[in-house]
Design an enzyme around this catalytic site. Sequence first.
Site, PDB file in Angstrom:
ATOM      1  N   TYR A  89       0.451  -1.456   1.301  1.00 58.02           N
ATOM      2  CA  TYR A  89       1.055  -0.221   1.817  1.00 58.02           C
ATOM      3  C   TYR A  89       0.429   0.189   3.160  1.00 58.02           C
ATOM      4  O   TYR A  89      -0.776   0.426   3.233  1.00 58.02           O
ATOM      5  CB  TYR A  89       0.832   0.864   0.765  1.00 58.02           C
ATOM      6  CG  TYR A  89       1.232   2.268   1.111  1.00 58.02           C
ATOM      7  CD1 TYR A  89       2.487   2.553   1.647  1.00 58.02           C
ATOM      8  CD2 TYR A  89       0.364   3.343   0.873  1.00 58.02           C
ATOM      9  CE1 TYR A  89       2.849   3.868   1.937  1.00 58.02           C
ATOM     10  CE2 TYR A  89       0.723   4.654   1.154  1.00 58.02           C
ATOM     11  CZ  TYR A  89       1.959   4.906   1.693  1.00 58.02           C
ATOM     12  OH  TYR A  89       2.320   6.201   1.986  1.00 58.02           O
ATOM     13  N   ASP A 144      -3.722   1.592  -8.122  1.00 56.93           N
ATOM     14  CA  ASP A 144      -2.683   2.524  -7.702  1.00 56.93           C
ATOM     15  C   ASP A 144      -1.438   2.185  -8.525  1.00 56.93           C
ATOM     16  O   ASP A 144      -0.805   1.146  -8.318  1.00 56.93           O
ATOM     17  CB  ASP A 144      -2.474   2.320  -6.193  1.00 56.93           C
ATOM     18  CG  ASP A 144      -1.269   3.055  -5.652  1.00 56.93           C
ATOM     19  OD1 ASP A 144      -0.425   3.496  -6.450  1.00 56.93           O
ATOM     20  OD2 ASP A 144      -1.164   3.169  -4.420  1.00 56.93           O
ATOM     21  N   ILE A 199       1.347   4.121  -8.950  1.00 55.11           N
ATOM     22  CA  ILE A 199       2.342   5.178  -8.698  1.00 55.11           C
ATOM     23  C   ILE A 199       3.784   4.712  -8.896  1.00 55.11           C
ATOM     24  O   ILE A 199       4.682   5.542  -8.934  1.00 55.11           O
ATOM     25  CB  ILE A 199       2.181   5.808  -7.289  1.00 55.11           C
ATOM     26  CG1 ILE A 199       2.542   4.828  -6.174  1.00 55.11           C
ATOM     27  CG2 ILE A 199       0.778   6.352  -7.077  1.00 55.11           C
ATOM     28  CD1 ILE A 199       2.611   5.490  -4.804  1.00 55.11           C
ATOM     29  N   LYS A 201       7.186   8.896  -6.799  1.00 48.58           N
ATOM     30  CA  LYS A 201       8.064   7.733  -6.950  1.00 48.58           C
ATOM     31  C   LYS A 201       8.730   7.729  -8.325  1.00 48.58           C
ATOM     32  O   LYS A 201       9.945   7.610  -8.436  1.00 48.58           O
ATOM     33  CB  LYS A 201       7.261   6.443  -6.754  1.00 48.58           C
ATOM     34  CG  LYS A 201       6.418   6.403  -5.479  1.00 48.58           C
ATOM     35  CD  LYS A 201       7.244   6.598  -4.223  1.00 48.58           C
ATOM     36  CE  LYS A 201       6.363   6.593  -2.973  1.00 48.58           C
ATOM     37  NZ  LYS A 201       7.130   6.819  -1.749  1.00 48.58           N
TER      38      LYS A 201
END
Lengths: 498, 498
Positions: B153, B238, B240, B276
């Site tokens: 990301y 992470d 998410i 998200k």
Amino acid sequence: MECKKKGSCQLLSKIATNEQHGENSSYFDGWKAYDNDPFHPIRNPNGVIQMGLAENQLSFDMMEEWIRKHPKASICTSEGLNMFKYIANFQDYHGWADFKNALARFMGKIRGDRVSFDPDRIVLAGGATGASEIIMFCLADSGDAFLVPTPYYPAFDRDLKWRTGVQLLPVICNSSNNFMITKEALEEAYENAQKSNIKVKGVIIANPSNPLGTTVDKETQKMLVNFINDKQIHLVCDEIYSATVFRRPNFVSIAEIIQETECNRDLIHIIYSLSKDMGLPGFRVGVVYSYNDGVVNCGRKMSSFGLVSSQTQHLLASMLSDDEFIDEFLKENAKRIAERHFTFTKGLEEAGIKCLNSNAGLFCWMDLRPLLKEQTFDAEMELWRQIITDVKLNVSPGFSFHCVEPGWFRVCFANMDRETLDIALKRIKNFVKGAGKKKERKNSGKRIIFELVFQNEEDVTMKKHEFTKSYHANVMSPHSPISQSQGQDLIMIIKHDH
Amino acid sequence: MECKKKGSCQLLSKIATNEQHGENSSYFDGWKAYDNDPFHPIRNPNGVIQMGLAENQLSFDMMEEWIRKHPKASICTSEGLNMFKYIANFQDYHGWADFKNALARFMGKIRGDRVSFDPDRIVLAGGATGASEIIMFCLADSGDAFLVPTPYYPAFDRDLKWRTGVQLLPVICNSSNNFMITKEALEEAYENAQKSNIKVKGVIIANPSNPLGTTVDKETQKMLVNFINDKQIHLVCDEIYSATVFRRPNFVSIAEIIQETECNRDLIHIIYSLSKDMGLPGFRVGVVYSYNDGVVNCGRKMSSFGLVSSQTQHLLASMLSDDEFIDEFLKENAKRIAERHFTFTKGLEEAGIKCLNSNAGLFCWMDLRPLLKEQTFDAEMELWRQIITDVKLNVSPGFSFHCVEPGWFRVCFANMDRETLDIALKRIKNFVKGAGKKKERKNSGKRIIFELVFQNEEDVTMKKHEFTKSYHANVMSPHSPISQSQGQDLIMIIKHDH
């Protein structure tokens, strides 16, 4: 660099383990005492009353009424639901334009529209906490310093220093001139930093001051602007209590000062928030307003770490845009704070307690020096623990605000209903009465002192000699707000004993 | 230390001026292109379509319906207004207990209730952005490093590095094994750091991966846990995108792995968000979930810089607590993502474009290597600018994700309605057609290559020799997802030309 010995490596960061978050301060300790035994009029009438929280609970009814009348302002009503998708998806760190426009107008209104704010210079942040940290990250490197007049907001240590590594160097203010900021004190702090080879990047002040509840006058602000302009360092003005000014002298924003005073505007920055002026701390609206393009651009990027919920931006955009409502709100809010302040300080006076003469804020700066066993911070802490434990009030000791004189306490008066305030006042009166009796027994030879009643300035002068002889010198310095109480009676703490 | 010469002092901080915020990346440049000329079906039908934003707009109708039916969940309805004062005033950085309880349950549900979460370990933050920075501030000192598998990301550079001073060191992954994380790559990155005398404090992965849209399998996660446990460094996961997994293999959380794998749990941390999975980026709900008490305590204090609006916490506490609704939402949301993914990848296939085989996320990892003039990042940039300028799609080039192989692009498919998606697909088809024609003219001697149609694995093997001879070697590496497309026809890019 691998960790060979079991447990020999530090798992967490220095920041996580350096205890610089400031929460070991008695300021926060008092909160814990409240949390453990919170007052409730029916369920826990002997619990601790929270007077350590500078909240404004006086004007919610107005906002509630507005919300009831404006269902479209919310994305959670059938009238406003059509905006849900759009708002829930909005995450631009520039912020919702309608909201920033409304905020800019609101900030102007508070300053009597003598100055206007550019919505494009508004950087949104997660409360004043987030805003304060952002401005430090933008202006100073780790190890650099900001000068800050004492006493100052305890959580500055967390907000400004903890993660940024910036140092805060005190500019010493004291009761001799009602804690006003002087050029001499500023210069002294600056020179001390230079001697220690510390780079000073600016000065940060709170106007209105927390904990003093006073506004910084025009002359002082002009002096500050000249000072920082000479040195080419920054001036950060925390103006989060701007709409709590309830009586004269009026609030003067740094935004007005720089209209009249020649200076490099790149050095001027304002911190703002809706937590105090609107009483909306839960909504986490903070603002950095900077006249420096670089700070606006960089701060905007830092917004990402603490954006304001778009649900909240949307609601407040409507509310703050309602001119008629806001005009009325600001007027009525100030009136209610004034009334509350009057009630509270009058009650304290009846108990023989004086506060610094103030015109703003949601608190008083209470002078309990006469109640200290000796004029030390140890004695202040002892008195504070007694107030927490026996009187069951969470007030905040001056030490936690980095005040250099022991005996001052911040007491918040707007975060409770009137009934609770009355109970708090009753407790204070009983306590002072008890302390007075104790002191009277202990100091029986000096009884006359506590029976002093000042009638006017001459009276003060006349009786001062006798008074100071028998009491610790710095309790009643000739410049203290008590001896300066012009034209007002000063009822000493054991007056009611007679 | 005073600034003697005019302009000789740096007014702003190093952080403000070091350009490490990562926004000069083409990832963000593409956004600007969109902002300058945004597509609208009627007002601007030739504008740029935003395919660079990993948003989930597929399931708002369900939330809207829920909100309509539950007016009490909002403090802005007549049914919920009695909570306004209480909620507007709530600013505790522990977060609203009801909300954290509901969040913990929600996180468990996403993981099939194979694991449960302790609400007291939930630290709230301003979105995943704020949560990511908090975890870095807690775990690493400025100068320390985290290993991060590529591609990753782009905003990690801002979130993890910018203000913390932490370094990110790449763990090289490539298409040869579908960008899976290998022990060898991890060890190599770690050893390189040691050679450079850089202290590695941990590994951070995204599972599901952004930009790959793939989940990290059990074995790889166990390998990761063993790796970090051996070195006594941290593992930050992470997660998410955990509720965007729309087909097998199922998502496996690190929370499940550590139930099966011996390790020091003080080293394990999860980042979560509702941006998200629920499609609520505007609400700024981020979470640090740590098994380390020190991180929970310290992170909680850091929450202060980006608290979630209490208005939002209150609403979501109700919504997430509605088990029936959430069960239905998670099922339906995954179904809609699956449908959208199918539609989009099918459309791309019709244009001759393959994507990495994925099972999660709101995007595809699109392989445009066959369209590159040469296998370089310069060519990738050229192609990307062409896509932005001529095709008017904002897609994100692999370079901005630190991908080591040129030619990959992330394309988001869930942030628009179906009609816009169809227009985007049409534009892509036309573009590839044009590019094909161009290429055909340029490479007319090699025309046969573009007429290849793979029928099955044998066919691929048979024709591969001829193919690779006449085309740049790393366009079609034997391990690339294209040549690995088992049992599927591969229509090459100029197939439609015939």
